[in-house]
Write an enzyme that holds these catalytic residues in place. Structure first.
Site, PDB file in Angstrom:
ATOM      1  N   LYS A   1     -10.064  50.769 -18.927  1.00 30.43           N
ATOM      2  CA  LYS A   1     -11.056  51.790 -19.283  1.00 30.43           C
ATOM      3  C   LYS A   1     -10.571  53.140 -18.788  1.00 30.43           C
ATOM      4  O   LYS A   1     -10.138  53.280 -17.643  1.00 30.43           O
ATOM      5  CB  LYS A   1     -12.393  51.474 -18.627  1.00 30.43           C
TER       6      LYS A   1
HETATM    7  C1  5RP Z   1     -18.169  54.248 -12.660  1.00 27.57           C
HETATM    8  C2  5RP Z   1     -17.990  53.456 -13.873  1.00 27.57           C
HETATM    9  C3  5RP Z   1     -18.946  53.656 -15.000  1.00 27.57           C
HETATM   10  O1  5RP Z   1     -19.330  52.398 -15.425  1.00 27.57           O
HETATM   11  C4  5RP Z   1     -18.261  54.371 -16.118  1.00 27.57           C
HETATM   12  O2  5RP Z   1     -17.895  55.640 -15.705  1.00 27.57           O
HETATM   13  C5  5RP Z   1     -19.061  54.383 -17.431  1.00 27.57           C
HETATM   14  O3  5RP Z   1     -20.198  55.094 -17.321  1.00 27.57           O
HETATM   15  P1  5RP Z   1     -20.375  56.552 -17.923  1.00 27.57           P
HETATM   16  O4  5RP Z   1     -20.322  56.408 -19.421  1.00 27.57           O
HETATM   17  O5  5RP Z   1     -21.719  56.980 -17.432  1.00 27.57           O
HETATM   18  O6  5RP Z   1     -19.236  57.414 -17.429  1.00 27.57           O
HETATM   19  O7  5RP Z   1     -17.101  52.662 -13.957  1.00 27.57           O
HETATM   20  O8  5RP Z   1     -17.039  54.126 -11.861  1.00 27.57           O
END
Ligand code: 5RP
Length: 261
Positions: free
Chosen positions: A170
């Site tokens: 991610k």
């Molecule tokens: C925090 C995360 C969150 O799950 C990720 O950032 C996704 O959430 P958002 O769309 O609010 O950024 O991993 O470390």
């Protein structure tokens, strides 16, 4: 890659694409706006998500054990917004993830941070253990306050995560995002980041998936929206049904409850 691991990865994907709903923010932010009562927030959203990303504490307290939605269990943490964010350890074992019937575990890596080595070791530890039991690892390329969100940096973090054995990575959408995708041999999903106007968040999802991301792991842009259910439906339209930003925005608008006079 074992059959079990592949089977778990495939549970997260629908036709190779995915809308993961992220509600793990409390593990370092505490009661994040929109997530003060996680159960209340997610009730109307679960039916539109392909998986749910959260910590074991929120899973146990806020999700019905009869729920069939695949779970991505946050397995790193140990710090807060009051301290150095990158100072994470592994907080949840693979054994616990199996007990909770998780489909994957998630761990943050902070490349370029004071704790780069420690967070990459956290990833490697979970991959080593995950391989033994068929548990995929989602590497979250976290960005510290002072780190750039450009293709060079995010490409570096994604590639290192894949090299260490992450099944999915991610990251954030950025200019020249294709370079990030081209350098990463495993599927990439994007975080939504801070709350944006809904059309901009849909544009982000659209651009990222058009440029090679397999989907989103989105939190604040869904649960902080004026209409979270409409927003996740619109995001699904982009990710799964190839809707344009205008079409997806119309889905959001259509679902919007009328404003109270
Ligand atoms: C925090 C995360 C969150 O799950 C990720 O950032 C996704 O959430 P958002 O769309 O609010 O950024 O991993 O470390």
């Amino acid at each position: 890659m074992s059959w079990g691991l592949q089977n778990r990865v495939s549970r997260l994907m629908k036709g190779g694409r995915t809308v993961m709903l992220a509600i793990d923010h409390g593990y370092f932010q505490g009661p994040t706006t929109g997530l003060e009562n996680p159960r209340k927030t997610i009730t109307s959203l679960l039916q539109y998500a392909d998986s749910l990303m959260l910590t074991r504490g929120i899973l146990r307290t806020s999700v019905d054990p009869g729920e069939s939605l695949p779970i991505v269990l946050r397995a790193s943490g140990g710090t807060s917004i009051l301290k150095e964010l990158s100072d994470e350890v592994v907080t949840t074992s693979i054994e616990e993830a199996l007990r909770l019937n998780a489909s994957a575990v998630a761990v943050s890596v902070f490349v370029g941070s004071p704790n780069e080595r420690q967070t990459l070791a956290n990833l490697a530890e979970l991959v080593n253990e995950g391989e033994r039991y068929g548990m995929p690892v989602l590497a979250v390329t976290a960005v510290g306050r002072e780190m750039a969100r450009d293709a060079r940096y995010l490409g570096l973090a994604c590639r290192i995560s894949a090299e260490l054995g992450a099944s999915i990575v991610k990251t954030y959408y950025c200019e020249d995002f294709r370079k990030v995708i081209d350098g990463c041999p495993v599927p990439v999903i994007i975080a939504g980041g801070k709350k944006l106007p809904e059309r901009e968040a849909l544009q982000l999802a659209h651009d990222a998936t058009s440029e090679g991301a397999v989907g989103v792991d989105m939190g604040r842009n869904i649960f902080q929206s004026s209409n979270p259910a409409g927003m996740i439906k619109a995001v699904r339209g982009v990710v799964h049904d190839g809707k344009s930003v205008d079409e997806a925005f119309r889905i959001f608008e259509k679902e919007k409850p009328p404003r109270a006079e």
